[in-house]
Design a protein around this motif. Structure first.
Motif, PDB file in Angstrom:
ATOM      1  N   ASP A 102       0.928  -1.706  -0.218  1.00  0.00           N
ATOM      2  CA  ASP A 102       0.273  -0.124  -0.288  1.00  0.00           C
ATOM      3  C   ASP A 102       0.770   1.457   0.062  1.00  0.00           C
ATOM      4  N   CYS A 128       2.331   2.848  -2.793  1.00  0.00           N
ATOM      5  CA  CYS A 128       2.182   3.680  -3.457  1.00  0.00           C
ATOM      6  C   CYS A 128       1.139   4.089  -3.853  1.00  0.00           C
ATOM      7  N   VAL A 129      -0.515   3.844  -3.461  1.00  0.00           N
ATOM      8  CA  VAL A 129      -1.471   3.667  -3.980  1.00  0.00           C
ATOM      9  C   VAL A 129      -1.987   4.710  -4.397  1.00  0.00           C
ATOM     10  N   SER A 130      -1.987   5.620  -3.150  1.00  0.00           N
ATOM     11  CA  SER A 130      -2.785   7.381  -3.718  1.00  0.00           C
ATOM     12  C   SER A 130      -1.409   7.420  -5.148  1.00  0.00           C
ATOM     13  N   VAL A 132       0.311   5.954  -7.412  1.00  0.00           N
ATOM     14  CA  VAL A 132      -0.235   5.429  -8.419  1.00  0.00           C
ATOM     15  C   VAL A 132      -1.599   6.408  -8.970  1.00  0.00           C
ATOM     16  N   SER A 133      -1.968   5.779  -8.074  1.00  0.00           N
ATOM     17  CA  SER A 133      -3.891   6.313  -8.721  1.00  0.00           C
ATOM     18  C   SER A 133      -4.159   7.817  -9.400  1.00  0.00           C
ATOM     19  N   THR A 186      -5.130   0.229  -5.291  1.00  0.00           N
ATOM     20  CA  THR A 186      -4.098   1.570  -6.320  1.00  0.00           C
ATOM     21  C   THR A 186      -5.752   1.698  -6.887  1.00  0.00           C
ATOM     22  N   GLU A 223      -8.919   3.146  -5.003  1.00  0.00           N
ATOM     23  CA  GLU A 223      -8.710   4.472  -4.708  1.00  0.00           C
ATOM     24  C   GLU A 223      -8.843   5.508  -5.951  1.00  0.00           C
ATOM     25  N   HIS A 247      -4.708  -2.115 -13.904  1.00  0.00           N
ATOM     26  CA  HIS A 247      -4.467  -2.249 -12.114  1.00  0.00           C
ATOM     27  C   HIS A 247      -4.490  -4.275 -11.982  1.00  0.00           C
ATOM     28  N   SER A 273       0.235  -0.175 -14.081  1.00  0.00           N
ATOM     29  CA  SER A 273       0.493  -1.953 -13.218  1.00  0.00           C
ATOM     30  C   SER A 273       1.770  -2.519 -13.748  1.00  0.00           C
ATOM     31  N   PHE A 279       5.220   5.338  -9.318  1.00  0.00           N
ATOM     32  CA  PHE A 279       5.603   5.003  -7.992  1.00  0.00           C
ATOM     33  C   PHE A 279       5.599   6.063  -7.140  1.00  0.00           C
ATOM     34  N   SER A 309       5.948   7.982  -0.171  1.00  0.00           N
ATOM     35  CA  SER A 309       5.704   6.512  -1.260  1.00  0.00           C
ATOM     36  C   SER A 309       7.513   5.623  -0.946  1.00  0.00           C
TER      37      SER A 309
END
Length: 321
Positions: free
Chosen positions: A100, A102-104, A106-107, A157, A160, A204, A233, A285, A290
């Motif tokens: 989790d 780099c979820v923000s 990458v989204s 990702t 989010e 994703h 991805s 990422f 991150s």
């Protein structure tokens, strides 16, 4: 723990290893950085280490089998397709990732690529920098609100990304192998339906044998000729030869790629030179936050394993501590 503990860092995409050294040093472990990422080099180094941490380098079966003292293989990242997980599991070695971190980022990057496609930003940027100031040079553009985005996969990702897309008035469809919507409320459809109905497709999904070249010539033909394909991805999810053929035949309108097969790609390839293709260097990422989170998380998992504890974020669930 003995001060003789040694941790191999195969590679890194950041300037220094100070975070890694600090965390491992506090646990009386020494960081060993590889000078190259070829298999032979890693085999030679792995013989004398107690843990392996890897960013993008391939930790193969041979590398793992050459490390008799290894207590963990820690991935500095999310995907684990560069690690021989089955071999590690067979040998009783835990494998971890940072699911989790780099979820923000990458989204946000996927959304940015989508907006760049929708508003022809990449195309206009290239043309304008070359001295052509012509707003009619691009094809017709449509208002974003009311268009449809198809998400292939609904991991952290993608989940989010869903509210960000809806905030722009986009309709969101999704396809997962399980058919689960993971609480997003997305309308779940088959991959064929998703391709046929989406104006933008954002991938994703994990790269596993079943998903390699998921977007091949046949599936690209399912897409609308006005649609865009976005991938943040794994590069291997798209067949690059099929994508190039689809663009040459105007099967789809364009693509935005942050990941490639192979990586790094040959940027002289006509696919990446095409004005309809936006390319970024596997940068989705990246943020200071991150990277700090990932590096800290991965090293803490290494320390857990060196202490004989069950590390967080195991990806080989059959591993027994």
């Amino acid at each position: 723990m003995s001060s003789a503990l040694r941790v191999l860092l195969t590679d890194r995409a950041w300037p220094d290893a100070e975070i890694e050294k600090k965390i491992l040093g506090a646990a009386r472990a020494e960081l060993v950085e590889a000078t190259a990422t070829d298999e032979a080099t890693l085999i030679g180094l792995a013989k004398d280490v107690d843990a392996i941490a890897t960013n993008w380098a391939h930790v193969t079966e041979a590398v793992i089998r050459s490390a008799p003292r290894c207590r963990i293989v820690a991935r500095l990242g999310i995907g684990i397709d560069n690690i021989a997980v089955s071999t590690a599991t067979e040998l009783g070695i835990p494998v971890t990732n940072c699911p989790d971190y780099c979820v923000s980022e990458v989204s946000d990057h996927a959304l940015g690529l989508l907006l760049a496609c929708a508003r022809q930003i990449g195309f206009f940027h290239l043309r304008t920098k070359r001295g052509e100031y012509d707003l009619s040079a691009a094809g017709p553009m449509r208002r974003l609100s009311g268009q449809t985005v198809g998400l292939v996969g609904l991991g952290n990702t993608a989940r989010e990304l869903v509210p960000k897309l809806r905030a722009l008035g986009l309709t969101v469809l999704s396809h997962t192998r399980s058919g689960a919507d993971y609480g997003t409320g997305c309308r779940m459809v088959s991959l064929k339906e998703l391709c046929e109905q989406s104006d933008y497709i954002s991938i994703h999904a994990p790269l596993v044998p079943e998903t390699r070249h998921l977007f091949n010539a046949e599936r690209l033909r399912w897409m609308k000729p006005t649609a865009y394909l976005i991938n943040t991805s794994r590069g291997g999810l798209i067949d690059p030869a099929a994508l190039w053929e689809a663009l040459q035949k105007n099967v789809i309108a364009g693509a935005a790629l942050d990941v490639f097969e192979p990586e790094p790609p040959d940027l002289n390839d006509p696919l990446y030179q095409d004005e309809r293709v936006i390319v970024t260097p596997h940068a989705a990422f990246v943020s200071q936050e991150s990277l700090d989170q990932m590096r800290t998380q991965a090293m803490n998992q290494v320390v857990q394993a060196l202490r004989g504890e069950r590390p967080d974020n195991l990806v080989n669930p059959t591993y027994q501590a």
